[in-house]
Design an enzyme around this catalytic site. Structure first.
Site, PDB file in Angstrom:
ATOM      1  N   SER A   1     -18.424 -15.465  12.550  1.00 56.37           N
ATOM      2  CA  SER A   1     -18.142 -16.300  11.378  1.00 56.37           C
ATOM      3  C   SER A   1     -17.654 -17.697  11.736  1.00 56.37           C
ATOM      4  O   SER A   1     -17.458 -18.523  10.854  1.00 56.37           O
ATOM      5  CB  SER A   1     -17.139 -15.601  10.465  1.00 56.37           C
ATOM      6  OG  SER A   1     -15.870 -15.627  11.065  1.00 56.37           O
TER       7      SER A   1
ATOM      8  N   LYS B   1      -9.635 -15.204   3.540  1.00 56.74           N
ATOM      9  CA  LYS B   1      -9.798 -16.515   4.154  1.00 56.74           C
ATOM     10  C   LYS B   1      -9.391 -17.625   3.191  1.00 56.74           C
ATOM     11  O   LYS B   1      -8.771 -18.607   3.585  1.00 56.74           O
ATOM     12  CB  LYS B   1     -11.234 -16.682   4.631  1.00 56.74           C
ATOM     13  CG  LYS B   1     -11.512 -15.812   5.860  1.00 56.74           C
ATOM     14  CD  LYS B   1     -12.953 -15.870   6.270  1.00 56.74           C
ATOM     15  CE  LYS B   1     -13.160 -15.060   7.566  1.00 56.74           C
ATOM     16  NZ  LYS B   1     -14.558 -15.019   7.961  1.00 56.74           N
TER      17      LYS B   1
ATOM     18  N   LYS C   1       0.838  -1.213   0.000  1.00 63.52           N
ATOM     19  CA  LYS C   1       0.000   0.000   0.000  1.00 63.52           C
ATOM     20  C   LYS C   1       0.869   1.257   0.000  1.00 63.52           C
ATOM     21  O   LYS C   1       0.706   2.148  -0.826  1.00 63.52           O
ATOM     22  CB  LYS C   1      -0.921  -0.004   1.231  1.00 63.52           C
ATOM     23  CG  LYS C   1      -1.868  -1.185   1.249  1.00 63.52           C
ATOM     24  CD  LYS C   1      -2.779  -1.160   2.432  1.00 63.52           C
ATOM     25  CE  LYS C   1      -2.077  -1.308   3.773  1.00 63.52           C
ATOM     26  NZ  LYS C   1      -1.376  -2.582   3.957  1.00 63.52           N
ATOM     27  N   THR C   2       1.802   1.282   0.958  1.00 60.62           N
ATOM     28  CA  THR C   2       2.633   2.473   1.070  1.00 60.62           C
ATOM     29  C   THR C   2       3.515   2.657  -0.161  1.00 60.62           C
ATOM     30  O   THR C   2       3.605   3.748  -0.725  1.00 60.62           O
ATOM     31  CB  THR C   2       3.505   2.377   2.338  1.00 60.62           C
ATOM     32  OG1 THR C   2       2.654   2.166   3.447  1.00 60.62           O
ATOM     33  CG2 THR C   2       4.302   3.642   2.541  1.00 60.62           C
TER      34      THR C   2
HETATM   35  N1  LIG Z   1       2.726  -6.213  -5.654  1.00 63.61           N
HETATM   36  C1  LIG Z   1       3.966  -5.919  -5.265  1.00 63.61           C
HETATM   37  N2  LIG Z   1       4.947  -5.870  -6.141  1.00 63.61           N
HETATM   38  C2  LIG Z   1       6.188  -5.580  -5.767  1.00 63.61           C
HETATM   39  N3  LIG Z   1       6.565  -5.301  -4.518  1.00 63.61           N
HETATM   40  C3  LIG Z   1       5.617  -5.321  -3.579  1.00 63.61           C
HETATM   41  C4  LIG Z   1       4.278  -5.619  -3.894  1.00 63.61           C
HETATM   42  N4  LIG Z   1       3.560  -5.561  -2.774  1.00 63.61           N
HETATM   43  C5  LIG Z   1       4.410  -5.227  -1.796  1.00 63.61           C
HETATM   44  N5  LIG Z   1       5.655  -5.077  -2.267  1.00 63.61           N
HETATM   45  C6  LIG Z   1       6.815  -4.715  -1.476  1.00 63.61           C
HETATM   46  O1  LIG Z   1       6.627  -5.123  -0.146  1.00 63.61           O
HETATM   47  C7  LIG Z   1       7.186  -4.216   0.769  1.00 63.61           C
HETATM   48  C8  LIG Z   1       6.184  -3.818   1.813  1.00 63.61           C
HETATM   49  O2  LIG Z   1       5.154  -3.052   1.271  1.00 63.61           O
HETATM   50  P1  LIG Z   1       4.523  -1.777   1.948  1.00 63.61           P
HETATM   51  O3  LIG Z   1       5.427  -1.223   2.947  1.00 63.61           O
HETATM   52  O4  LIG Z   1       4.026  -0.914   0.886  1.00 63.61           O
HETATM   53  O5  LIG Z   1       3.337  -2.466   2.698  1.00 63.61           O
HETATM   54  P2  LIG Z   1       2.026  -1.836   3.296  1.00 63.61           P
HETATM   55  O6  LIG Z   1       0.892  -2.410   2.536  1.00 63.61           O
HETATM   56  O7  LIG Z   1       2.136  -0.384   3.348  1.00 63.61           O
HETATM   57  O8  LIG Z   1       2.007  -2.454   4.749  1.00 63.61           O
HETATM   58  P3  LIG Z   1       1.473  -1.830   6.115  1.00 63.61           P
HETATM   59  O9  LIG Z   1      -0.001  -2.015   6.125  1.00 63.61           O
HETATM   60  O10 LIG Z   1       2.120  -2.644   7.159  1.00 63.61           O
HETATM   61  O11 LIG Z   1       1.890  -0.411   6.131  1.00 63.61           O
HETATM   62  C9  LIG Z   1       7.658  -3.047  -0.055  1.00 63.61           C
HETATM   63  O12 LIG Z   1       9.040  -3.131  -0.219  1.00 63.61           O
HETATM   64  C10 LIG Z   1       6.957  -3.229  -1.395  1.00 63.61           C
HETATM   65  O13 LIG Z   1       7.729  -2.726  -2.446  1.00 63.61           O
HETATM   66 MG   LIG Z   2       2.369   0.949   4.956  1.00 58.05          MG
END
Ligand SMILES: Nc1ncnc2c1ncn2[C@@H]1O[C@H](COP(=O)(O)OP(=O)(O)OP(=O)(O)O)[C@@H](O)[C@H]1O
Ligand SMILES: [Mg+2]
Length: 795
Positions: free
Chosen positions: A691, A734, A375-376
Site C-alpha cells: 500500500s 488510515k 472489545k473486551t
Molecule cells: N466506546 C467506548 N465507550 C466507553 N468506554 C470505552 C469505549 N471503548 C473503550 N472503552 C474503554 O477503554 C478501555 C479499554 O478497552 P478494552 O480493554 O475493552 O479494549 P480492547 O479492545 O479489548 O483492547 P485489546 O485489543 O488490547 O484487548 C476499557 O476501560 C473500556 O471501557
Molecule cells: Mg481486550
C-alpha cells in the site's frame, strides 16, 4: 431259575455258616453282604439270640428286614412281617447301652433264604440256606452293563451333587459285579422294598440292571435340582443382584471400619440427582463402580474422585433466563459504551430473534480492531444486558491443544480444558464466553490449538464438544461466544469463517473526548474514591490529552492518564486537603512533557519526504517515506526494515518514474549516475505490504526532480507499472491516523470508496481525494519547482 421263587444254591465261600441262626429283624434297612452296619437291639429275645451266637462261637446271625416301616409299625414284629430273604452277618462288636439294649456292629457275609422261623427257649431261630447268583449267560453283556453303571456314576460325581468325586474314583477300579453293587448300594438312599428287591436278584445281570435304573433316577433328580437352582438364580435379575452385592460390600466395609463407603454413596446420590444424558450417566456409573473397587488411599481412587467431582460441578441442564427486553439491553449497552453502533445493533438483533424463537444457535461473534477500542469490555456489557453469566478465556500465547481440549485422565494432574473449566465457573449452560486475543493463539509440537478451536466455534459441532478429560460430550451450543482479535489476518481461514466478524476501527479525536468525558473520567473518579469531590475535566483539557499525550486508535492510554490524574488529585486531597483543578497549563506538572509536540503536526514540506499511511494491528499509522539521491551508479538502496513486498513496490515505483522521466523533465543520467536511497524511519519496526506504492513513487519523483512534496497530504495506495492506483485495506484506520496527525488532505484509491459507506462521518474535518492513477497523485502533491536565488534548480 424257573418260576418266580429264588432257588437256593450252596454258597461255596461261606461254608462255615451254620444251617440254623438266630434272627435279628431290622427296621428301615436292608443290609447287604460286605456292608458293615451298626444296629440297636432292644428286644430281649433278640438279644438272647445274639448272645447265644456269641456263646456258640460262630458269632453269626441272620438279618431280616421288616416289611413295615418303623413310623407306621405298631406292636411287636411278627415273623410274617419279615422278608424271607436276608443276610447272614457276623457280629463284630457288642456294646451295652445304658437302658438295657445293646448296640452291635454287624458285617454282612452272605445272602440266605429263610425256610422256617421258630421260637426256641425264648430265642428266634431260623433254618437257612445260602443263596448264590446263577451262572451268567453272557460275560460281555455284564461288562457293558458295568461300564454303563460306571459312566453314569461318573457323571453324577462330576456334577458334584449327589455323590462325592471319590465315589467315581473308587468305583472305576472295581471289576467284580457284586462288589460294584455293594459299593453303590452303600451310597444310595433306597427304600426298604427297593433294597430288598436288589437283595433278592437272582443274577448279576438283574442286579446290575436294577442298580442302573436307580442310578439313572438319582441322576435325573440331581439334574432337576440343579436346573431349579439355576432358574431361581436367573430369576434374581441383575439389578437385584447388584443391590444384593452392593449391600454386601457395604456391610464388609462397615465391618472393616471404613467410612469410605458412605462417602461414595454421597457422591452417587449427588450424581444421580443431576439431569445427565444416557451417555454421561453410563460413564459416571462406570467410574463409580471402579471407585468402589479401588482402595481409598490409592492414586487411582483420587483420580476417579477428582473426575466425579468435576462432573458433579458442571452446570448440567442449568440455564439462566435471558432478559429479552430490548429497551433494557439498549440502555445497558449505551451506559457502558459510546458509539459502536454495529455491535450494539447485532446484539439487539439477537435479542429480537430470541423473543420470536427460543431455541436455535447462539451467535459466534468476533470483534476485530485496534487495542483499547472496547472489545473486551463490550463483551462484559453484552452479558450484563442479557442477564447471562460471563467468563473470559484468554488465548494469548496458548500453544498446547490440551489447554482447550483438556488432558486425558491418564496423565497425573490432568485437568479439563479451559472451556470446561470456564463452564464450571460460569455455572450455567448459556453464559457469554469471551475468547480474548484469538489472533495470538500459537502452535507448536504439542498440537495446534486453533484446530481444537474449530470444534468449539462450530455451531454444528459444539453441541457435543468433546473434552479429553471429561471423556463425554458437553453441550456448548447455548453459549454466546465472543472472540476478540487485533489482527484478523492472523486467525486461520477456517476459524475466521465460522465467526461473524465485526470491525471496530478506532475513534476520532471528538469521539475520544466524548468517551473520556462521559465514561472514562467518571470511572477514574470513582476508582480514586473522589465521588464527593468530582474533578472537572473540561473538553479543552481532554482534547489536549488526546492530541499531545496519546496518539492511539483506542482509548486505553487516555484511560490510564485520567486515572493517573485522579490519583494525583486523591493524594493532594489526602495530603493537603486541597483538590487540584487541572488545566492545559498544569498538565506538564502531573503528566510530564507532552509527547507529541505541535511542531510535529505543522508539517514542513520537503524534498523527498512523503506522508504515507499504514495499517497495523494497533490501528492506522502515519509514516514518512524519505528519498535522497547521491552520485553513484544508478543503484537503489532500501533501508528501514522493509519487507519483500514493499521492496518490490519500491522497484516498481522506480521503474514507473524512469519510464515517465520525460513528463517530469528528469534527465536519463539521473538514473545512471546517481544512486537513489529510500528510507522509511522508525527503522527498527518491520514494514511490509504494497500500500505504500503511491508514497514511494511520490518520494522518488520528488528526489529526482528536486520539487517538494506537500506535507499537508497523506496518502495510501498500491500502484502497478502502468501507474494505476489499486485498492488497499484498513481505509478507516488510515483516515483516522491522518486526522490524528492533523493532516488536511488524504489521497485514497477510488476503488476503496465503498469502504466508507455507512461511516461517511469519519471524513469530517479532512478532505479525501479519490484517485485512479499515479499522475493524479503527483499532480496533487508535487509542488511547483522553486527557483533558488541563484536561479539554479535545486537538487
Ligand atoms: N466506546 C467506548 N465507550 C466507553 N468506554 C470505552 C469505549 N471503548 C473503550 N472503552 C474503554 O477503554 C478501555 C479499554 O478497552 P478494552 O480493554 O475493552 O479494549 P480492547 O479492545 O479489548 O483492547 P485489546 O485489543 O488490547 O484487548 C476499557 O476501560 C473500556 O471501557
Ligand atoms: Mg481486550
Amino acid at each position: 431259575m424257573k418260576g418266580g421263587n429264588m432257588k437256593p444254591t450252596k454258597n461255596m465261600i461261606h461254608d462255615t455258616v451254620p444251617d440254623m441262626l438266630p434272627v435279628v429283624p431290622t427296621m428301615d434297612i436292608v443290609v447287604f453282604p460286605n456292608q458293615i452296619v451298626p444296629l440297636l437291639v432292644l428286644d430281649e429275645r433278640i438279644i438272647k439270640g445274639i448272645n447265644k451266637a456269641v456263646e456258640d462261637g460262630h458269632k453269626m446271625v441272620l438279618l431280616l428286614a421288616s416289611k413295615k416301616q418303623s413310623d407306621t409299625h405298631e406292636g411287636i414284629i411278627g415273623t410274617k412281617d419279615l422278608y424271607d430273604v436276608g443276610t447272614v452277618a457276623s457280629i463284630m462288636r457288642i456294646i451295652k447301652v445304658p437302658d438295657g439294649g445293646i448296640k452291635i456292629l454287624a458285617q454282612g457275609v452272605a445272602r440266605a433264604f429263610v425256610h422256617d422261623i421258630v421260637a426256641e427257649e425264648g430265642v428266634l431261630h431260623s433254618d437257612i440256606e445260602q443263596v448264590h447268583y446263577e451262572e451268567e449267560s453272557s460275560n460281555t453283556e455284564l461288562l457293558a452293563q458295568m461300564k454303563n453303571i460306571k459312566d453314569i456314576a461318573e457323571t453324577i460325581s462330576a456334577s458334584g451333587h449327589a455323590l462325592s468325586p471319590d465315589f467315581h474314583i473308587i468305583l472305576s477300579k472295581m471289576n467284580d459285579p457284586e462288589k460294584v453293587a455293594d459299593f453303590i448300594l452303600s451310597h444310595l438312599n433306597l427304600r426298604v422294598d427297593q433294597a430288598q428287591r436288589l437283595l433278592e436278584c437272582r443274577t448279576h445281570r438283574a442286579l446290575l440292571e436294577e442298580l442302573y435304573t436307580h442310578l439313572s433316577k438319582e441322576f435325573e433328580v440331581s439334574e432337576m435340582q440343579e436346573s431349579i437352582k439355576n432358574r431361581a438364580r436367573e430369576s434374581m435379575n441383575s439389578s437385584q443382584k447388584e443391590f444384593y452385592l452392593r449391600e454386601q460390600l457395604k456391610a464388609i466395609r462397615k465391618e472393616l471400619g471404613d467410612d469410605e463407603g458412605d462417602e461414595i454413596e454421597e457422591i452417587r446420590d449427588k450424581l444421580s440427582a443431576l439431569p445427565l444424558s444416557e451417555e454421561v450417566r453410563s460413564e459416571v456409573n462406570r467410574q463409580l463402580n471402579r471407585l468402589e473397587k479401588t482402595s481409598p488411599d490409592s492414586m487411582e481412587s483420587s483420580v476417579i474422585r477428582n473426575y466425579l467431582e468435576w462432573i458433579s460441578a458442571l452446570p448440567w441442564g442449568v440455564e439462566t433466563k435471558d432478559n429479552l427486553n430490548l429497551e433494557h439491553a439498549k440502555r445497558i449497552l449505551d451506559e457502558d459504551h459510546y458509539g459502536l453502533k454495529d455491535i450494539k445493533d447485532r446484539i439487539l438483533d439477537f435479542i429480537s430473534i430470541r423473543q420470536l424463537k427460543t431455541d436455535g444457535c447462539s451467535p459466534i461473534l468476533c470483534f476485530a480492531g485496534p487495542p483499547g477500542t472496547g472489545k473486551t469490555s463490550l463483551g462484559k456489557s453484552i452479558a450484563r444486558s442479557l442477564g447471562r453469566n460471563f467468563f473470559r478465556v484468554s488465548l494469548g500465547g496458548v500453544k498446547d491443544e490440551a489447554e482447550i481440549r483438556g488432558h486425558r485422565r491418564t496423565y497425573v494432574g490432568a485437568m479439563p480444558g479451559r472451556f470446561i473449566q470456564g463452564m464450571r465457573k460460569a455455572g450455567s449452560m448459556n453464559p457469554v464466553i469471551m475468547i480474548d486475543e484469538l489472533d495470538k493463539i500459537g502452535a507448536d509440537f504439542r498440537g495446534d490449538p486453533s484446530a481444537a478451536m474449530l470444534e468449539v466455534l462450530d455451531p454444528q459441532q459444539n453441541q457435543s464438544f468433546y473434552d479429553n478429560y471429561l471423556g463425554v460430550p458437553f453441550d456448548l451450543s447455548r453459549v454466546i461466544f465472543i472472540a476478540t482479535a487485533n489482527d484478523i489476518s492472523a486467525i486461520s481461514g477456517p476459524l475466521r469463517d465460522r465467526m461473524e466478524i465485526i470491525h471496530l476501527s478506532g475513534y476520532t479525536m471528538e469521539e475520544k473526548v466524548h468517551i473520556a468525558r462521559n465514561y472514562l473520567a467518571k470511572k477514574a473518579i470513582n476508582d480514586a474514591g473522589l465521588e464527593i469531590h468530582p474533578i472537572d475535566f473540561n473538553d479543552e483539557l481532554l482534547g489536549d490529552l488526546v492530541q499531545s499525550y496519546t496518539r492511539e486508535s483506542g482509548v486505553r492510554e487516555l484511560d490510564r492518564l485520567l486515572k493517573k490524574l485522579c490519583s494525583k488529585a486523591a493524594r493532594s486531597l489526602v495530603e493537603t486537603s486541597e483538590l487540584i483543578s487541572f488545566d492545559t497549563d498544569n498538565l506538564v506538572k502531573y503528566l510530564g512533557p507532552r509527547k507529541f509536540l505541535q511542531v510535529d503536526t505543522e508539517h514542513n514540506s520537503q524534498v523527498g519526504i512523503t506522508n504515507g499511511l499504514a495499517w497495523t494491528a494497533y490501528g492506522g499509522e502515519m509514516l514518512k517515506v524519505e528519498a535522497v539521491i547521491m552520485p553513484g551508479k544508478g543503484k537503489l538502496i532500501l533501508t528501514g526494515s522493509l519487507g519483500n513486498v514493499m521492496r518490490e513496490s519500491a522497484r516498481a515505483a522506480l521503474s514507473y518514474a524512469r519510464t515517465h522521466a520525460d513528463e517530469f523533465c528528469i534527465k536519463p543520467e539521473m538514473f545512471t549516475k546517481y544512486d537513489l536511497h529510500i528510507h522509511v524511519p522508525a527503522g527498527a519496526t518491520p514494514k511490509d505490504g504494497p500500500s505504500a506504492g503511491v508514497t514511494l513513487l511520490s518520494s522518488i519523483l520528488s528526489a529526482l526532480t528536486g520539487r517538494k512534496i506537500n506535507a499537508q497530504y497523506a496518502m495510501t495506495g498500491e500502484i502497478n507499472l502502468r501507474g494505476n492506483v489499486m485498492p488497499i485495506g484498513g481505509i478507516k484506520e488510515k483516515i483516522l491516523a491522518a486526522k490524528r496527525n492533523a493532516i488536511s488532505h488524504v489521497i485514497l484509491p477510488q476503488k476503496n470508496k465503498n469502504d466508507l459507506v455507512g461511516a461517511e462521518d469519519i471524513t469530517d474535518g479532512i478532505e479525501v481525494i479519490w484517485v485512479d492513477h499515479a499522475t493524479e497523485v503527483i499532480n496533487h502533491v508535487l509542488m511547483p519547482e522553486e527557483k533558488k536565488k541563484d536561479g539554479r534548480r535545486k537538487k
